[in-house]
Design an enzyme around this catalytic site. Sequence first.
Site, PDB file in Angstrom:
ATOM      1  N   SER A  82      -3.008  -1.412   8.846  1.00  6.90           N
ATOM      2  CA  SER A  82      -2.876  -0.264   7.941  1.00  6.90           C
ATOM      3  C   SER A  82      -3.155   1.034   8.676  1.00  6.90           C
ATOM      4  O   SER A  82      -3.466   1.033   9.868  1.00  6.90           O
ATOM      5  CB  SER A  82      -3.850  -0.443   6.771  1.00  6.90           C
ATOM      6  OG  SER A  82      -3.568   0.484   5.762  1.00  6.90           O
ATOM      7  N   ASN A  83      -3.001   2.130   7.981  1.00  7.29           N
ATOM      8  CA  ASN A  83      -3.332   3.449   8.511  1.00  7.29           C
ATOM      9  C   ASN A  83      -4.497   4.008   7.721  1.00  7.29           C
ATOM     10  O   ASN A  83      -4.694   3.640   6.563  1.00  7.29           O
ATOM     11  CB  ASN A  83      -2.151   4.407   8.301  1.00  7.29           C
ATOM     12  CG  ASN A  83      -1.078   4.228   9.346  1.00  7.29           C
ATOM     13  OD1 ASN A  83      -1.311   3.649  10.387  1.00  7.29           O
ATOM     14  ND2 ASN A  83       0.094   4.745   9.043  1.00  7.29           N
ATOM     15  N   ARG A  84      -5.202   4.939   8.317  1.00  8.64           N
ATOM     16  CA  ARG A  84      -6.273   5.600   7.572  1.00  8.64           C
ATOM     17  C   ARG A  84      -5.661   6.611   6.619  1.00  8.64           C
ATOM     18  O   ARG A  84      -4.861   7.446   7.022  1.00  8.64           O
ATOM     19  CB  ARG A  84      -7.214   6.324   8.526  1.00  8.64           C
ATOM     20  CG  ARG A  84      -8.143   5.397   9.253  1.00  8.64           C
ATOM     21  CD  ARG A  84      -9.061   6.158  10.151  1.00  8.64           C
ATOM     22  NE  ARG A  84     -10.074   6.907   9.431  1.00  8.64           N
ATOM     23  CZ  ARG A  84     -11.031   7.587  10.038  1.00  8.64           C
ATOM     24  NH1 ARG A  84     -11.098   7.626  11.344  1.00  8.64           N
ATOM     25  NH2 ARG A  84     -11.929   8.240   9.340  1.00  8.64           N
TER      26      ARG A  84
END
Length: 424
Positions: free
Chosen positions: A215-217
């Site tokens: 995932s991404n932040r």
Amino acid sequence: MATPLDNRVVVLGVTGGIAAYKAVELLRRLRELGADVHVAMTRAATSFVGPLTFEALSGHRVFSDVLDLDAGGAAGVQIGHVALAQTASAVVVAPATADFLARAAAGRADDALGALLLATRAPLVIAPAMEHHMWSHPATRANVQTLVERGARLVEPDEGALASGATGRGRLAAIEAIVGAVLEALGGKRDLVGRRLVVTSGPTREPIDPVRYISNRSSGRMGAAIAELAAQRGARVTLISGPVSAPLPPLDAVIPVETAAEMHRATMDQARGADAVIMAAAVADYAPSAAAKRKLSKSEQPLDRIELVRTPDILAELGATRPARVIVGFAAETHEVLEHGRDKLLRKKADLIVANRVGTAESGFDSDDSEAVLLFADGRVKVLGLVSKEVVAARLLDAVAELLAGEPQRSRTQAPRARSKARG
Ligand code: CTP
């Protein structure tokens, strides 16, 4: 009929100038419009008007000292300015003295009003009033500019007879002008009525197996702020959100998604015929080529290599196919923010890119503020500076409204193609 400020908590800051008595009239007007007004006075202000006047008219006790306590209901006793900072919809400081402007610009928190300004994310309206030499002094000009750059709305003082006996600019603006600025700060702008906006938000999750993912932040707060404000400004908004922990804003249409593929499908579907699509989501660029159906076990197979495939670049596809009139992207960068932002603008054929710095303590993922620049396809650059996500949302929607207002029904890239087709 609902009044414009129904159920809105407005904090009225009163600082120590002759015009403090005019704040009583401002309080009365805000109450008439339905606001629940709480008053924070500086100690100097209490020498001009007694707190009892404001208490009687607002129905709440007045805050002055930084440690003033309030019986916070279910939450028990709370520090007054902290509790108010969280519930306030807007803060208006009228009159704002030269000393107040200096202290607010410096971020001082030595009284309840100063501390509240640091603790709140609500929009700020300042209506200065002072002797004209003080108003025109470079120090005051610089302080006002600092506050405006941080997103404060300035209600310029009027010209006229001043308390000193002189004539010049420094009189508190008309009460209605201040009320108008409060209404505008609270989304009083209705420049998106009749528009349909699609906003994507949050991260996407690309599963490796049922318990692991890439995932991404992203907190999703930027996208939520844009969606919420656009709705307040009259737009019909569809929010397409990846998994976020914060509650999603109360909108007519919220589509929760998990993966980039789901976000791609939902966005392309919703974008058709929309006025604008704003890609605030932090879409994962890669996903595992296949998600395992059962949890992978380290003891059975090594997990040090996962085959990844590119996810669809939604923004680039929107830019290439133009299903909506205005296409907006974000560029979250740790360095060379302008260069990378410009590159994305051209590569993905967006109309507007919000380039912001991430990865510093002050700006980015987990902070309330964002250091942002708006880059337009026509070459214009608007520097927003280090501002709250709400201010970025407001300036971004100003730009979208402006692009929509200046744009004919068909988009610029579609129009010539449509014409040549007709000719051929
Ligand atoms: N974006 C998208 N689809 C993707 C990845 C990104 O629509 N698969 C959108 C984001 O929502 C954002 C913009 O593209 O509006 C910029 O994303 P970013 O990941 O920074 O762009 P990249 O092209 O991946 O650039 P980089 O070379 O920095 O990875």
